[in-house]
Design an enzyme around this catalytic site. Structure first.
Site, PDB file in Angstrom:
ATOM      1  N   GLY A 119       1.776  10.795  17.662  1.00  0.00           N
ATOM      2  CA  GLY A 119       3.232  10.947  17.677  1.00  0.00           C
ATOM      3  C   GLY A 119       3.906   9.763  17.017  1.00  0.00           C
ATOM      4  O   GLY A 119       5.126   9.642  17.027  1.00  0.00           O
ATOM      5  N   GLU A 145      -4.841   8.745  18.816  1.00  0.00           N
ATOM      6  CA  GLU A 145      -5.427   9.492  17.693  1.00  0.00           C
ATOM      7  C   GLU A 145      -4.398   9.754  16.606  1.00  0.00           C
ATOM      8  O   GLU A 145      -3.976  10.886  16.399  1.00  0.00           O
ATOM      9  CB  GLU A 145      -6.068  10.790  18.192  1.00  0.00           C
ATOM     10  CG  GLU A 145      -5.376  11.390  19.380  1.00  0.00           C
ATOM     11  CD  GLU A 145      -6.084  12.573  19.964  1.00  0.00           C
ATOM     12  OE1 GLU A 145      -7.284  12.464  20.261  1.00  0.00           O
ATOM     13  OE2 GLU A 145      -5.422  13.612  20.127  1.00  0.00           O
ATOM     14  N   PRO A 146      -4.010   8.710  15.889  1.00  0.00           N
ATOM     15  CA  PRO A 146      -3.015   8.855  14.839  1.00  0.00           C
ATOM     16  C   PRO A 146      -3.591   9.462  13.563  1.00  0.00           C
ATOM     17  O   PRO A 146      -4.733   9.174  13.187  1.00  0.00           O
ATOM     18  CB  PRO A 146      -2.583   7.413  14.576  1.00  0.00           C
ATOM     19  CG  PRO A 146      -3.795   6.603  14.909  1.00  0.00           C
ATOM     20  CD  PRO A 146      -4.497   7.326  16.019  1.00  0.00           C
ATOM     21  N   TYR A 185      -1.367  15.431   5.571  1.00  0.00           N
ATOM     22  CA  TYR A 185      -1.037  16.858   5.534  1.00  0.00           C
ATOM     23  C   TYR A 185      -0.536  17.304   4.159  1.00  0.00           C
ATOM     24  O   TYR A 185       0.311  18.176   4.047  1.00  0.00           O
ATOM     25  CB  TYR A 185      -0.004  17.193   6.636  1.00  0.00           C
ATOM     26  CG  TYR A 185      -0.445  16.708   7.984  1.00  0.00           C
ATOM     27  CD1 TYR A 185      -1.499  17.335   8.637  1.00  0.00           C
ATOM     28  CD2 TYR A 185       0.130  15.587   8.572  1.00  0.00           C
ATOM     29  CE1 TYR A 185      -1.955  16.863   9.860  1.00  0.00           C
ATOM     30  CE2 TYR A 185      -0.325  15.100   9.792  1.00  0.00           C
ATOM     31  CZ  TYR A 185      -1.369  15.752  10.421  1.00  0.00           C
ATOM     32  OH  TYR A 185      -1.828  15.277  11.625  1.00  0.00           O
ATOM     33  N   ARG A 237       4.479  20.659   2.434  1.00  0.00           N
ATOM     34  CA  ARG A 237       5.315  20.146   3.530  1.00  0.00           C
ATOM     35  C   ARG A 237       6.816  20.357   3.320  1.00  0.00           C
ATOM     36  O   ARG A 237       7.510  20.742   4.257  1.00  0.00           O
ATOM     37  CB  ARG A 237       5.021  18.664   3.788  1.00  0.00           C
ATOM     38  CG  ARG A 237       3.595  18.409   4.274  1.00  0.00           C
ATOM     39  CD  ARG A 237       3.373  16.954   4.660  1.00  0.00           C
ATOM     40  NE  ARG A 237       3.913  16.642   5.959  1.00  0.00           N
ATOM     41  CZ  ARG A 237       5.020  15.955   6.173  1.00  0.00           C
ATOM     42  NH1 ARG A 237       5.717  15.468   5.181  1.00  0.00           N
ATOM     43  NH2 ARG A 237       5.440  15.737   7.395  1.00  0.00           N
ATOM     44  N   CYS A 261       5.109  31.052  -8.752  1.00  0.00           N
ATOM     45  CA  CYS A 261       6.022  32.186  -8.848  1.00  0.00           C
ATOM     46  C   CYS A 261       6.549  32.553  -7.470  1.00  0.00           C
ATOM     47  O   CYS A 261       6.177  33.575  -6.881  1.00  0.00           O
ATOM     48  CB  CYS A 261       5.356  33.355  -9.543  1.00  0.00           C
ATOM     49  SG  CYS A 261       5.081  32.939 -11.265  1.00  0.00           S
TER      50      CYS A 261
HETATM   51  C1  PLP Z   1      -2.855  16.591  14.573  1.00  0.00           C
HETATM   52  C2  PLP Z   1      -3.320  15.884  15.757  1.00  0.00           C
HETATM   53  C3  PLP Z   1      -3.165  14.488  15.851  1.00  0.00           C
HETATM   54  C4  PLP Z   1      -2.497  13.639  14.788  1.00  0.00           C
HETATM   55  O1  PLP Z   1      -1.113  13.780  14.733  1.00  0.00           O
HETATM   56  P1  PLP Z   1      -0.247  12.880  13.723  1.00  0.00           P
HETATM   57  O2  PLP Z   1       1.151  13.341  13.916  1.00  0.00           O
HETATM   58  O3  PLP Z   1      -0.733  13.114  12.347  1.00  0.00           O
HETATM   59  O4  PLP Z   1      -0.433  11.459  14.106  1.00  0.00           O
HETATM   60  C5  PLP Z   1      -3.677  13.875  16.986  1.00  0.00           C
HETATM   61  N1  PLP Z   1      -4.285  14.589  17.972  1.00  0.00           N
HETATM   62  C6  PLP Z   1      -4.438  15.931  17.908  1.00  0.00           C
HETATM   63  C7  PLP Z   1      -5.124  16.656  19.007  1.00  0.00           C
HETATM   64  C8  PLP Z   1      -3.940  16.619  16.813  1.00  0.00           C
HETATM   65  O5  PLP Z   1      -4.080  17.953  16.765  1.00  0.00           O
END
Ligand code: PLP
Length: 410
Positions: free
Chosen positions: A218, A259-260, A356, A298, A328
């Site tokens: 987040g 988990e970034p 992404y 995106r 197109c």
């Molecule tokens: C996508 C995802 C993330 C990473 O989110 P970011 O917004 O890119 O930091 C972390 N944990 C899980 C389970 C996810 O699905």
């Protein structure tokens, strides 16, 4: 890495092309770990899906990161990049029991986010420790499309289902070794995040043998000037203090995991395209580049802003353009953007294209997906070749039709 480096890379490898700066990825990793330097047992698990090139994964491994994965294919990529199975967590949503069992067999940490599969997995494999993904139902950030912690979200086990969850754990005698959340919202309000953390701590108290608490991601990064970003210092200070206290209450030290994805790779990525056509209509000047949502979706999918600059004429007079693609279908990268005067043939760069972007690319319009280059140690390294026509046809199976078989029968 400078704009001149980007021009040199495009001239060497062609365009469109994705370029990633390893130094930026390393400095973001550093920034995150130093904000939590008071945590003895901190782990960063890079979210593979943001940018899953195997060389990027190897770079993450060198930095000391683990991996967060959402599919068995991402797990296999991680193993191919040299990660030990225990350095990988698997956090799927809506996959089959079969796939979870296969990943568990590889020795990867399993994270389950629904009661049905938890019960089925526990009944069959009570000895394999499992992490549980909780949905704290906390709404942070403003974008509903990327927010996955709210009440109607398909992700996680609702905190209102904790009694049922506890019954399943007791009945199956399965082992819960971690608690996880990932709300998917941008952390803009630290107090909202800390509130969600309290819910995780409350949940954690139900389990005696935890090894870690995983706070997901987040972390917001700026995409344009004056964008707010997550205040890492404040988050680090407040959450670390609370976490250390919680561990004392809990009775033993736990590992703190993040988990970034976006935070580590977004700003490191640059997407270079070439202007094919400058098209003046009655109301707008379009700059049409040799790309589209087949390479970068995106802006069209989320309305995301990617800053655009003219690499070929950086000091030209500023004018207004709508930058669009060659697909197109409507594929607007940016409307009414102030960009240094564009001539056909100029190279434009899109910023914040690490996360992404390539990982969501497709072959729509039967176009090739672009090459990827890693800028490392002052040199460019090709880490993915541009596709070729053989790649387009590779898995297609041709049928030979007889004329009679296709003719309409009277
Ligand atoms: C996508 C995802 C993330 C990473 O989110 P970011 O917004 O890119 O930091 C972390 N944990 C899980 C389970 C996810 O699905």
């Amino acid at each position: 890495m400078t704009n001149l480096d980007l021009l040199a890379i495009a001239s060497e490898f062609g365009n469109p092309i994705y370029v990633y700066d390893s130094a930026k990825i390393a400095s973001q990793y550093q920034k995150l770990t130093s904000a939590f330097s008071s945590i003895r047992n901190l782990r960063i698990n890079y979210a593979t899906k943001a940018l899953s090139n195997v060389s990027i994964l190897k770079l993450m491994r060198q930095l000391g990161s683990g991996l967060d994965t959402v599919s068995i294919q991402e797990v296999k990529l991680g193993l191919a990049a040299g990660f030990e199975p225990y350095a990988i967590i698997y956090t799927p949503n809506g996959v089959s029991l079969n796939e979870i069992e296969e990943v568990a067999k590889m020795g990867v940490q399993i994270n389950i986010d629904n009661l049905s599969l938890l019960e089925q997995f526990g009944a069959k494999h009570s000895k394999i420790p499992v992490c549980i993904r909780i949905n704290p139902h906390v709404m942070a950030g403003g974008n509903n499309n990327i927010s996955v912690g709210h009440i109607d979200s398909k992700f996680g086990i609702s905190i209102h289902q904790i009694p049922h969850l506890l019954r399943i754990v007791e009945n199956t005698a399965m082992k819960i070794n971690g608690i996880h959340m990932h709300t998917g919202s941008d952390i803009l309000d630290i107090d909202v995040f800390l509130h969600a953390a309290e819910i995780l701590f409350d949940t954690a108290k139900h389990f005696k043998n935890l090894e870690f608490i995983d706070f997901g991601s987040g972390f917001k990064v700026p995409y344009q000037q004056n964008d707010i970003e997550t205040n890492l210092e404040e988050l680090g200070e407040k959450l670390s203090k609370r976490f250390v206290n919680f561990c004392k209450e809990y009775g033993h030290d736990l590992q703190l995991i993040f988990e970034p994805g976006k935070f580590l790779v977004s700003q490191a990525g640059h997407f270079v395209t070439q202007v094919n056509v400058v098209k003046q209509t009655t109301s707008t000047v379009f700059a049409q580049v040799d790309s589209g949502f087949n390479h970068l979706i995106r802006p069209m999918l989320y309305g995301s802003y990617h800053h655009i600059e003219n690499l070929s004429n950086p000091n030209g007079k500023q004018r207004f353009y709508s930058v669009v693609g060659y697909i197109c279908e409507t594929d607007t990268f940016g409307s009414n953007r102030k960009i240094a005067e564009i001539t056909e043939g100029d190279l434009l760069v899109f910023r914040n294209c690490g996360a992404y972007c390539f990982s969501m690319a497709s072959n729509y319009n039967s176009r090739y997906r672009p090459a990827e280059v890693l800028w490392h140690d002052g040199k460019s390294h090709l880490i993915r070749k541009k596709e070729t026509f053989e790649d387009i046809l590779h898995n297609q199976v041709e049928i030979v039709f007889s004329k009679e078989s296709v003719e309409q029968k009277a």
